[in-house]
Design a protein around this motif. Structure first.
Motif, PDB file in Angstrom:
ATOM      1  N   GLU A   1      39.093  25.477  50.141  1.00  0.00           N
ATOM      2  CA  GLU A   1      37.887  25.575  49.329  1.00  0.00           C
ATOM      3  C   GLU A   1      36.672  25.072  50.101  1.00  0.00           C
ATOM      4  OE1 GLU A   1      35.277  26.397  46.374  1.00  0.00           O
ATOM      5  OE2 GLU A   1      37.358  27.053  46.564  1.00  0.00           O
ATOM      6  N   HIS A   2      36.877  24.042  50.919  1.00  0.00           N
ATOM      7  CA  HIS A   2      35.783  23.561  51.773  1.00  0.00           C
ATOM      8  C   HIS A   2      35.331  24.665  52.718  1.00  0.00           C
ATOM      9  CE1 HIS A   2      33.439  20.990  54.440  1.00  0.00           C
ATOM     10  NE2 HIS A   2      34.134  21.483  55.456  1.00  0.00           N
ATOM     11  N   HIS A   3      36.292  25.395  53.291  1.00  0.00           N
ATOM     12  CA  HIS A   3      35.930  26.509  54.167  1.00  0.00           C
ATOM     13  C   HIS A   3      35.161  27.578  53.400  1.00  0.00           C
ATOM     14  CE1 HIS A   3      37.898  25.244  57.797  1.00  0.00           C
ATOM     15  NE2 HIS A   3      39.074  25.152  57.225  1.00  0.00           N
ATOM     16  N   VAL A   4      35.582  27.834  52.169  1.00  0.00           N
ATOM     17  CA  VAL A   4      34.886  28.840  51.355  1.00  0.00           C
ATOM     18  C   VAL A   4      33.431  28.442  51.166  1.00  0.00           C
ATOM     19  CG1 VAL A   4      34.749  29.877  49.050  1.00  0.00           C
ATOM     20  CG2 VAL A   4      36.971  29.633  50.175  1.00  0.00           C
ATOM     21  N   ARG A   5      33.206  27.166  50.841  1.00  0.00           N
ATOM     22  CA  ARG A   5      31.845  26.694  50.590  1.00  0.00           C
ATOM     23  C   ARG A   5      31.026  26.611  51.875  1.00  0.00           C
ATOM     24  NH1 ARG A   5      34.695  22.818  47.517  1.00  0.00           N
ATOM     25  NH2 ARG A   5      34.238  21.299  49.156  1.00  0.00           N
ATOM     26  N   SER A   6      31.685  26.234  52.960  1.00  0.00           N
ATOM     27  CA  SER A   6      30.937  25.958  54.179  1.00  0.00           C
ATOM     28  C   SER A   6      30.801  27.141  55.120  1.00  0.00           C
ATOM     29  CB  SER A   6      31.599  24.796  54.934  1.00  0.00           C
ATOM     30  OG  SER A   6      31.660  23.644  54.115  1.00  0.00           O
ATOM     31  N   PHE A   7      31.821  28.002  55.122  1.00  0.00           N
ATOM     32  CA  PHE A   7      31.851  29.053  56.141  1.00  0.00           C
ATOM     33  C   PHE A   7      31.960  30.447  55.547  1.00  0.00           C
ATOM     34  CE2 PHE A   7      31.994  25.891  59.289  1.00  0.00           C
ATOM     35  CZ  PHE A   7      32.919  24.934  58.919  1.00  0.00           C
ATOM     36  N   ASP A   8      31.764  30.585  54.273  1.00  0.00           N
ATOM     37  CA  ASP A   8      31.735  31.886  53.621  1.00  0.00           C
ATOM     38  C   ASP A   8      33.044  32.650  53.790  1.00  0.00           C
ATOM     39  OD1 ASP A   8      30.471  33.783  52.020  1.00  0.00           O
ATOM     40  OD2 ASP A   8      29.820  34.960  53.740  1.00  0.00           O
ATOM     41  N   ARG A   9      34.150  31.936  53.716  1.00  0.00           N
ATOM     42  CA  ARG A   9      35.443  32.616  53.711  1.00  0.00           C
ATOM     43  C   ARG A   9      35.734  33.139  52.306  1.00  0.00           C
ATOM     44  NH1 ARG A   9      39.036  28.694  57.691  1.00  0.00           N
ATOM     45  NH2 ARG A   9      37.650  28.953  59.497  1.00  0.00           N
ATOM     46  N   PRO A  10      36.585  34.149  52.175  1.00  0.00           N
ATOM     47  CA  PRO A  10      36.826  34.754  50.860  1.00  0.00           C
ATOM     48  C   PRO A  10      37.414  33.760  49.874  1.00  0.00           C
ATOM     49  CG  PRO A  10      38.403  35.557  52.494  1.00  0.00           C
ATOM     50  CD  PRO A  10      37.350  34.831  53.246  1.00  0.00           C
ATOM     51  N   ASP A  11      36.908  33.790  48.654  1.00  0.00           N
ATOM     52  CA  ASP A  11      37.422  32.887  47.624  1.00  0.00           C
ATOM     53  C   ASP A  11      38.654  33.504  46.965  1.00  0.00           C
ATOM     54  OD1 ASP A  11      36.437  34.869  45.960  1.00  0.00           O
ATOM     55  OD2 ASP A  11      34.776  33.669  45.193  1.00  0.00           O
ATOM     56  N   ALA A  12      39.193  32.795  45.952  1.00  0.00           N
ATOM     57  CA  ALA A  12      40.432  33.236  45.315  1.00  0.00           C
ATOM     58  C   ALA A  12      40.296  34.625  44.710  1.00  0.00           C
ATOM     59  CB  ALA A  12      40.843  32.223  44.244  1.00  0.00           C
ATOM     60  N   ALA A  13      39.164  34.899  44.089  1.00  0.00           N
ATOM     61  CA  ALA A  13      38.958  36.216  43.473  1.00  0.00           C
ATOM     62  C   ALA A  13      38.971  37.315  44.524  1.00  0.00           C
ATOM     63  CB  ALA A  13      37.649  36.235  42.698  1.00  0.00           C
ATOM     64  N   ALA A  14      38.329  37.066  45.661  1.00  0.00           N
ATOM     65  CA  ALA A  14      38.302  38.069  46.731  1.00  0.00           C
ATOM     66  C   ALA A  14      39.682  38.267  47.333  1.00  0.00           C
ATOM     67  CB  ALA A  14      37.306  37.655  47.807  1.00  0.00           C
ATOM     68  N   LEU A  15      40.421  37.187  47.478  1.00  0.00           N
ATOM     69  CA  LEU A  15      41.782  37.305  48.003  1.00  0.00           C
ATOM     70  C   LEU A  15      42.651  38.122  47.062  1.00  0.00           C
ATOM     71  CD1 LEU A  15      42.224  33.633  49.236  1.00  0.00           C
ATOM     72  CD2 LEU A  15      42.177  35.654  50.709  1.00  0.00           C
ATOM     73  N   ARG A  16      42.513  37.894  45.763  1.00  0.00           N
ATOM     74  CA  ARG A  16      43.291  38.670  44.795  1.00  0.00           C
ATOM     75  C   ARG A  16      42.895  40.134  44.809  1.00  0.00           C
ATOM     76  NH1 ARG A  16      43.228  33.767  41.800  1.00  0.00           N
ATOM     77  NH2 ARG A  16      41.206  34.237  40.871  1.00  0.00           N
ATOM     78  N   ALA A  17      41.628  40.410  44.994  1.00  0.00           N
ATOM     79  CA  ALA A  17      41.155  41.793  45.001  1.00  0.00           C
ATOM     80  C   ALA A  17      41.628  42.542  46.238  1.00  0.00           C
ATOM     81  CB  ALA A  17      39.631  41.823  44.922  1.00  0.00           C
ATOM     82  N   GLY A  18      41.773  41.845  47.363  1.00  0.00           N
ATOM     83  CA  GLY A  18      42.255  42.466  48.588  1.00  0.00           C
ATOM     84  C   GLY A  18      41.196  43.299  49.275  1.00  0.00           C
ATOM     85  N   GLY A  19      41.629  44.071  50.255  1.00  0.00           N
ATOM     86  CA  GLY A  19      40.710  44.922  50.991  1.00  0.00           C
ATOM     87  C   GLY A  19      39.816  44.175  51.955  1.00  0.00           C
ATOM     88  N   LEU A  20      40.195  42.963  52.335  1.00  0.00           N
ATOM     89  CA  LEU A  20      39.340  42.136  53.193  1.00  0.00           C
ATOM     90  C   LEU A  20      39.483  42.484  54.668  1.00  0.00           C
ATOM     91  CD1 LEU A  20      40.033  38.726  51.439  1.00  0.00           C
ATOM     92  CD2 LEU A  20      37.981  40.136  51.219  1.00  0.00           C
ATOM     93  N   PHE A  21      40.599  43.080  55.036  1.00  0.00           N
ATOM     94  CA  PHE A  21      40.834  43.443  56.427  1.00  0.00           C
ATOM     95  C   PHE A  21      41.957  44.469  56.468  1.00  0.00           C
ATOM     96  CE2 PHE A  21      42.471  39.149  55.413  1.00  0.00           C
ATOM     97  CZ  PHE A  21      43.803  39.455  55.208  1.00  0.00           C
ATOM     98  N   THR A  22      41.924  45.307  57.485  1.00  0.00           N
ATOM     99  CA  THR A  22      43.041  46.185  57.756  1.00  0.00           C
ATOM    100  C   THR A  22      44.066  45.425  58.594  1.00  0.00           C
ATOM    101  OG1 THR A  22      42.115  47.018  59.819  1.00  0.00           O
ATOM    102  CG2 THR A  22      41.484  48.173  57.779  1.00  0.00           C
TER     103      THR A  22
END
Length: 363
Positions: free
Chosen positions: A312-333
């Motif tokens: 969560e610290h990475h999400v806040r600090s480095f704009d990594r995908p949050d839980a909702a984005a991970l669940r949605a998928g499609g972040l990388f091939t």
């Protein structure tokens, strides 16, 4: 300093086999594409995906073509848990009705083309089943202790053919088995015929961290599947997602340092996730999960739980995908997962002044 070697993971199409008994997508194209990507090798998860008949001429041609392209070729031979053998009828067919003989014939065929480090695992993951029962560790029809005992007996049956060919079956730290259990199997059957394929992402579902797990398995590790993890709060419990190496919470300098100190010529395998992946749960607050993990180290479990806040610290600090984005998928091939992972691992190895190969496998 020589370059770190990186191999490719290529999904074979379905159906896998043509009427002639070979993969429908030409294996020549698979190898050519791997080389064209600037990668250095492949691991085919199951030998019968190349040839369900174990055609010696075909397998030799595959090995020779890989060598001509400057690629290494590694192979897997299916699963070794008798309780899920019915899920792999191809192996029983190879053995003319005997699952053990089918495994033995794959070991022999692999050795004939110079492949002696062989991937295997002890169970499956059934994403459509409910809760804990997705995982073979919690099968309703067989206690896990019975499955482990049966697996050991099967491995003991295969030990003579492995010794005869100078080969190792490398048990993956899969999602159904803990690292202490894998180590005990290797030591019981013999490290001259068994090794470990260390998967950095699976260990978290047992309350283990990649760093601590690597220390336990390093003496016997002969293959690797490397990927990072994001652990987030899910609808039922903690959800584990796979992310490219360097984009989760694993300390790669520590993990690679431990593994390479034990086995300096170890090949490092990147196993990429695709654009859609189901979460794998860590049922740490379920009494059944706790009872099923007698080797659990509470301090290590605390470190796994701390990964939630760390990510969560990475999400806040480095704009990594949050839980909702991970669940949605499609972040990388899968290709992006590989490229980003390989880049990070190369940088870690270079910083440590290592020159060890990194590779991937055909799943």
């Amino acid at each position: 300093m020589s370059a770190v070697l990186v191999g490719a993971d290529v999904k074979l199409p379905s159906p896998l086999r043509s009427l002639k008994g070979t993969v429908e997508e030409p294996w020549q194209q698979v190898l050519a594409d791997t080389a064209a990507q600037g990668l250095d090798g492949v691991l085919v998860r199951t030998l019968y995906e190349l040839s369900p008949t174990l055609d010696a001429g075909l397998l030799r041609e595959v090995a020779d073509t890989a060598a001509g392209l400057g690629l290494y070729l590694e192979l897997g031979v299916g699963k070794v848990n008798p309780y899920m053998a019915a899920e792999l009828p191809e192996i029983r067919r190879l053995g003319d009705g005997s699952y053990v003989e089918g495994m033995a014939r794959m070991i022999e065929a692999a050795a004939a083309i110079g492949c002696h480090e062989l991937w295997t695992a002890t169970g499956n993951f059934q994403a459509a089943l409910p809760g804990l029962h997705k995982n073979d560790r919690y099968r309703r029809d067989a206690p896990w202790a019975d499955q482990v005992a049966a697996t050991q007996r099967l491995l003991e049956q295969l030990a003579p053919v492995l010794r005869a060919h100078g080969s190792h079956l490398n048990l993956e730290t899969h999602e159904e088995i803990t690292t202490p259990e894998v180590v005990r199997l290797v030591e019981a059957v013999g490290p001259d015929v068994l090794g470990i394929a260390f998967d950095s992402g699976n260990v978290y579902v047992h309350g283990e961290t990649a760093e601590a797990a690597a220390r336990r398995v390093a003496p016997y590790t002969r293959m690797c599947h490397l990927r990072d993890v994001a652990i987030v709060e899910g609808p039922e419990t903690l959800d584990r997602y796979l992310v490219p190496c360097g984009e989760g919470t694993i300390d790669w300098a520590q993990v690679l340092g431990v593994l390479l100190a034990a086995t300096p010529d170890l090949h490092l395998t990147v196993e990429p996730a695709g654009p859609r992946q189901p979460a794998m749960q860590i049922w740490y607050d379920d009494p059944r999960w706790r009872a099923a993990h007698p080797d659990l180290d509470p301090h290590e479990l605390d470190a796994v739980l701390d990964c939630v806040g760390a990510y969560e610290h990475h999400v806040r600090s480095f704009d990594r995908p949050d839980a909702a984005a991970l669940r949605a998928g499609g972040l990388f091939t899968r290709e992006e997962f590989l490229r980003r992972s390989a880049g990070h691992l190369r940088s870690v190895v270079a910083a440590g002044d290592h020159t060890h190969p990194t590779k991937e496998y055909i799943r």
